[in-house]
Design an enzyme around this catalytic site. Structure first.
Site: not given
Ligand code: FNR
Length: 387
Positions: A131, A157
């Site tokens: 981040y 992110t």
């Molecule tokens: C995430 N996502 C996420 N993104 C990120 O940039 N840092 C993070 O630590 C996390 N942690 C996280 C935990 C869990 C359990 C999930 C399901 C998702 C978001 C992830 O990178 C991604 O953007 C989404 O999951 C994309 O959508 P779909 O493929 O799940 O539909």
């Protein structure tokens, strides 16, 4: 348990394997979960237009993202705290990515440390997600620690200045910032003996489940904080609430490897990021987990593609559940797709073999779809293949 033949099958096995609160943490999204549903619906609204009588005896999924060769255009999205799903945690993510010749982007909220993840795959370098932090000392240390551990790309992110309002977590009394997973809100743990045995075997996860301090649930960040002489409680102050474009600019100036920015959906923001020299833009609404009400990323992709030069790779993220979805995204100008929940479902269902199983399914579906479209390589895909 039989091996699922689609991602929905892995989701169902994950649902059975996990206590409800943990499954909901993965499966759920923010607000009314409209954005999450739209991410899926957008793929379903768009149909194919195949060309027949083409020689498709040889079909390749190989491609490049940020000049790196990949066996297929799939990336494993960052997902934090997945050690709660299965003791293999993020190690499964990097191991499966290596097995399939694709890129894993590990979360800065990983259960495993930087070095534990890169040591697991010495011959295959993952990317690291972080981040934007105002504190340049902390930010810089994070970047150099990732570089020293052997991560070759960074993914910033930018859509998580605060946490989205995830109502399933509220209903289950599960708090992630700070993490508050207790045996109380993992009700029914005894009804999931395999899950229970797994997390009990892995001491780090038990430690995580009994802690309430944000810094303590993130070994990656915790070790950095220790070296930065900061207290865990102060980590809350380091959350990217105050971040600006200057933080991306700083990162570009201080990181020479591939840099992706994740969480952009607005063409104007995409232009800005491209001007600052990012190599890739992850067109993402965080799978609907942050701001509910953003349209589907698949619907927004063409406008973002039109806003930036071809040399900036676009990676579509959100709602991908089928190999056919990836093919559709490539038709509209994406270089690759990230999958988030799908690999986490695979992990919860069967550890590293489950993540491999999900990747196998997506690749097989992609290959079948491309052959039936009359296409032999991903570079041939274009908008003419969509109705
Ligand atoms: C995430 N996502 C996420 N993104 C990120 O940039 N840092 C993070 O630590 C996390 N942690 C996280 C935990 C869990 C359990 C999930 C399901 C998702 C978001 C992830 O990178 C991604 O953007 C989404 O999951 C994309 O959508 P779909 O493929 O799940 O539909």
């Amino acid at each position: 348990m039989s091996r699922p033949y689609n991602v929905a099958g892995y989701r169902e096995q994950a649902r059975r394997a996990l206590p409800k609160a943990i499954f909901d943490f993965v499966d759920g999204a923010a607000g009314d979960e409209w954005t999450m549903r739209e991410n899926r619906a957008a793929f379903e609204r768009r149909a194919f237009l195949p060309s027949v009588l083409r020689d498709v005896s040889e079909c390749s999924l190989a491609t490049t993202v940020c000049n790196r060769e990949m066996a297929s255009p799939i990336m494993l999205a960052p997902a934090g705290l997945v050690g709660m799903m299965h003791p293999d945690g993020e190690r499964a993510q990097v191991l499966a990515a290596r097995e399939h010749g694709v890129i894993a982007v590990t979360s800065s909220a990983s259960t495993y440390s930087f070095e534990e993840l890169t040591d697991a795959v010495p011959d295959h370098r993952p990317w690291f997600q972080l981040y934007p932090y105002k504190d340049r000392g902390f930010y810089g240390e994070m970047v150099s620690r990732a570089a020293n551990a052997g991560f070759t790309g960074l993914c910033l992110t930018v859509d998580a200045s605060v946490s989205g309002k995830r109502e399933r977590d509220l209903a289950n009394h599960l708090s992630v910032r700070p993490l508050r997973v207790t045996w109380g809100n993992v009700t029914g743990a005894a009804r999931h003996p395999r899950w229970l045995a797994g997390v009990l075997r892995e001491r780090r996860i038990v430690a995580r489940m009994s802690t309430e301090a944000l810094g303590q649930d993130r070994p990656t960040l915790r070790s950095l904080l220790r070296s930065a002489g900061d207290s865990a409680a102060n980590l809350v102050e380091l959350l990217p609430r105050q971040s600006t474009w200057e933080d991306l600019e700083w990162l570009r100036d201080n990181w020479s490897g591939p840099l992706a920015v994740k969480g952009i959906v607005n063409p104007e923001d995409a232009r800005h990021a491209a001007r600052l020299g990012v190599d890739a833009i992850v067109v993402s609404n965080h799978g609907g987990r942050q701001l509910d009400g953003i349209p589907a990323t698949f619907d927004l992709l063409p406008r973002v593609r039109g806003a930036v030069d071809e040399h900036v790779d676009l990676i579509l993220d959100g709602g991908v559940r089928r190999g056919a979805d990836i093919v559709k995204a490539l038709c509209l100008g994406a270089s690759a797709c990230m999958v988030g929940r799908p690999w986490v479902y695979g992990l919860a269902a069967a550890g590293v073999s489950g993540v491999n199983g999900v990747l196998d399914i997506l690749e097989e579906e992609m290959a079948t779809t491309m052959a039936l479209l009359g296409v032999r390589s991903v570079s041939e895909l274009g908008s003419s293949h969509l109705a």
